[in-house]
Design a protein around this motif. Structure first.
Motif, PDB file in Angstrom:
ATOM      1  N   SER A 471       0.792  -1.351  -0.030  1.00 12.96           N
ATOM      2  CA  SER A 471       0.050   0.009  -0.048  1.00 12.96           C
ATOM      3  C   SER A 471       0.939   1.320  -0.020  1.00 12.96           C
ATOM      4  N   THR A 472       0.177   2.153  -0.497  1.00 14.52           N
ATOM      5  CA  THR A 472       0.985   3.630  -0.590  1.00 14.52           C
ATOM      6  C   THR A 472       2.297   3.547  -1.376  1.00 14.52           C
ATOM      7  N   TRP A 494      -3.081  -1.146  -2.672  1.00 16.02           N
ATOM      8  CA  TRP A 494      -3.980  -0.219  -2.800  1.00 16.02           C
ATOM      9  C   TRP A 494      -3.044   1.144  -2.338  1.00 16.02           C
ATOM     10  N   ASP A 495      -3.871   2.156  -2.627  1.00 14.77           N
ATOM     11  CA  ASP A 495      -3.239   3.545  -2.819  1.00 14.77           C
ATOM     12  C   ASP A 495      -2.009   3.628  -3.496  1.00 14.77           C
ATOM     13  N   GLY A 520      -7.743   2.409  -5.069  1.00 16.56           N
ATOM     14  CA  GLY A 520      -7.197   3.913  -5.128  1.00 16.56           C
ATOM     15  C   GLY A 520      -5.934   3.709  -5.735  1.00 16.56           C
TER      16      GLY A 520
END
Length: 545
Positions: A471-472, A494-495, A520
């Motif tokens: 993530s991120t 995600w992200d 995202g």
């Protein structure tokens, strides 16, 4: 064996030209001294200072050492080092010559200086290396010291071929044949050549000691050939300088300082054969406020590696390995150029890697751990790294090191103090050509890899980008050249922010997204002409800004 050129499409010339320009520009800006990198670190790096020594010289020849390569000089080294330390400190001089010795133990306020032309060979008589803390004694060691140095342009040879096993899979037919002729014992399955029967059987013997209370050094002796020593290790010490020497042919790790503070490793050369089992070059274990500067490495295992185990207290807030600068280094053959792990349970924070070359390494930037040996690793900065001819991944994050397997259906793991946590990595101005895979990121379902930031990166590889359980992740001004039609494969990711992404003309799908966690994923400032933005079961997670 030479590896094939993996980059064979029209972008080759342009990429090579681009890499040359970036490399040339970097070379024009070099000439930075060590202090420059300390003061320009992207975190508040404490001052790192050299130890100072009294001017008195203690020549080992004055203590009975003979430079004929036949006379054992262990006692002469011990006498000179003791006299230097008890006399208020100074330099123990190893002049040009061939010096045979057993283990050498350093003391506080001693600078062990080997002149250019000095060749120190450690005896291959294993009976000279007693069992210390469950292993054969380190060849060149020191514990709980202050103000200690190993300097000069001398060469230290560890006699490692008499300790190390050889994997048949790592050896050419000629090497395997030559090593068989030299002696040793082949394992039952024929996959491993051991230097002695005791070495081959040592692991099984050690199992018999597990039920014994407080086994003694004598108990371990039958497995001594298996319990290979580290070549050089200064432990639990401060104000350490290692400047100039060459360490070669180590029994196991070549240079492995542990729990050292205010340490400089500078102008060091490590040479271990590519087939040297566990032949790591430079491993920093739970060290703080340390610099590795202008070192050159050829290793049988990891090149320049950060390890962190046995940290006291809260690893999340007080990392056992902290404030490390690695600059102007070259790693030739190694399992990884710059490596983190696999032991990270003590925590790591504030590591800066800059202006380094990785050539013909298995992996370029290698971040590895697994359940049971992990911990928090954060605030890692890597910039101006130039890589070529990487066997596998140019950049790798893996939480499944060695035998760790993905969770089976219905199997769940809780996050605990030994769960790998990789976050807050900043990777910029990294350029690489000829890898098998450009970027591979694999986290755990219970703890994703997170906050990994790529900017100004150009990589060519057979396989492009794979992101799993993460993530991120941000990519800004990243160019990936690959013959594959899908540029990024994302599973439970995600992200994710993709900005100003460049790729070869053969790409027809920017990202293939799968997994119920995927969401995202945004794309911006990217030329998407003739390119499908999203595919896969989670294609709806991909949006264009």
């Amino acid at each position: 064996m030479m590896k094939k050129n993996l980059l064979k499409w029209p972008a080759t010339a342009a990429l090579v030209s681009l890499l040359f320009v970036h490399y040339a520009n970097a070379q024009q800006s070099t000439g930075h001294d060590m202090e420059y990198y300390i003061t320009h670190a992207p975190f508040k790096m404490p001052a790192v200072t050299e130890p100072h020594f009294n001017s008195k010289i203690y020549n080992i020849k004055d203590y009975g050492a003979v430079a004929d390569g036949q006379t054992l000089n262990t006692a002469a080294f011990e006498k000179a080092i003791t006299a230097c330390s008890t006399g208020g400190g100074g330099t123990v001089l190893i002049p040009p010559g061939l010096w045979l010795t057993g283990p050498i133990e350093l003391k506080s306020n001693v600078n062990l200086h080997a002149d250019r032309g000095a060749l120190i060979t450690f005896s291959t008589d294993h009976t000279l290396y007693p069992i210390v803390n469950g292993k054969a004694q380190t060849l060149l060691s020191g514990t709980k010291l202050e103000n200690v140095a190993i300097t000069g342009e001398g060469v230290y040879d560890g006699g490692g071929e008499t300790w190390r096993p050889l994997k048949k899979s790592k050896a050419s037919p000629t090497l395997w044949s030559d090593m068989l002729k030299a002696g040793g014992v082949v394992s039952k399955d024929g996959s491993m050549l051991w230097p002695t029967k005791e070495a081959m059987e040592g692991e099984e013997y050690l199992k018999t000691l597990k039920g014994k209370a407080n086994p003694t050094a004598q108990d371990y002796l039958p497995a001594r050939d298996f319990l290979r020593p580290t070549m050089v290790s200064v432990q639990n010490s401060k104000n350490v300088l290692i400047d100039g020497p060459t360490f070669k042919n180590s029994p196991q790790f070549a240079l492995n300082p542990k729990n050292c503070t205010n340490m400089i490793i500078r102008n060091v050369t490590i040479f271990n054969e590519y087939w040297a089992q566990n032949g790591d070059a430079i491993d920093l274990s739970s060290c703080k406020n340390s610099v590795v500067y202008r070192c050159t490495v050829h290793a049988g295992d990891d090149g320049i590696c950060m390890k962190s185990s046995g940290g006291k207290g809260d690893a999340l807030n007080d990392a056992a390995l902290k404030n490390i600068v690695i600059a102007d280094c070259i790693v030739y053959h190694a399992h990884g150029g710059f490596v983190i792990g696999s032991n990270t349970d003590g925590g790591m924070q504030n590591v800066y890697v800059t202006n380094c070359n990785f050539v013909n390494t298995d992996v370029g930037i290698r971040v590895k751990s697994s359940r049971g040996r992990g911990g928090p690793v954060r605030d890692i900065y890597i910039d101006n790294v130039y890589m070529h001819d990487i066997l596998n991944e140019a950049v790798l994050f893996s939480t499944y090191y060695e035998d760790e397997k993905p969770a089976q259906p219905g199997q769940k793991f809780e996050v605990n103090s030994k769960t790998p946590i990789f976050s807050d990595f900043y990777i910029s101005h990294v350029y690489g050509s000829g890898a098998k895979s450009a970027i591979s990121i694999t986290g755990l379902p219970e703890r994703p890899v997170s906050k990994i930031h790529f900017s100004d990166v150009v990589l060519s590889a057979t396989k492009p980008v794979d992101i799993t359980e993460a993530s991120t992740i941000t990519m800004d001004n990243v160019k990936i050249l690959s013959p594959q039609k899908t540029l990024i494969t994302a599973n439970n990711a995600w992200d994710i922010s993709l900005k100003n992404i460049s790729f070869d003309a053969n790409v027809n799908t920017l990202i293939n997204a799968t997994g119920e966690k995927s969401k995202g994923i945004t794309v911006s400032d990217t030329d998407l002409k003739n390119v499908k933005v999203g595919a896969g079961s989670a294609a709806g997670a991909v949006k264009v800004k």
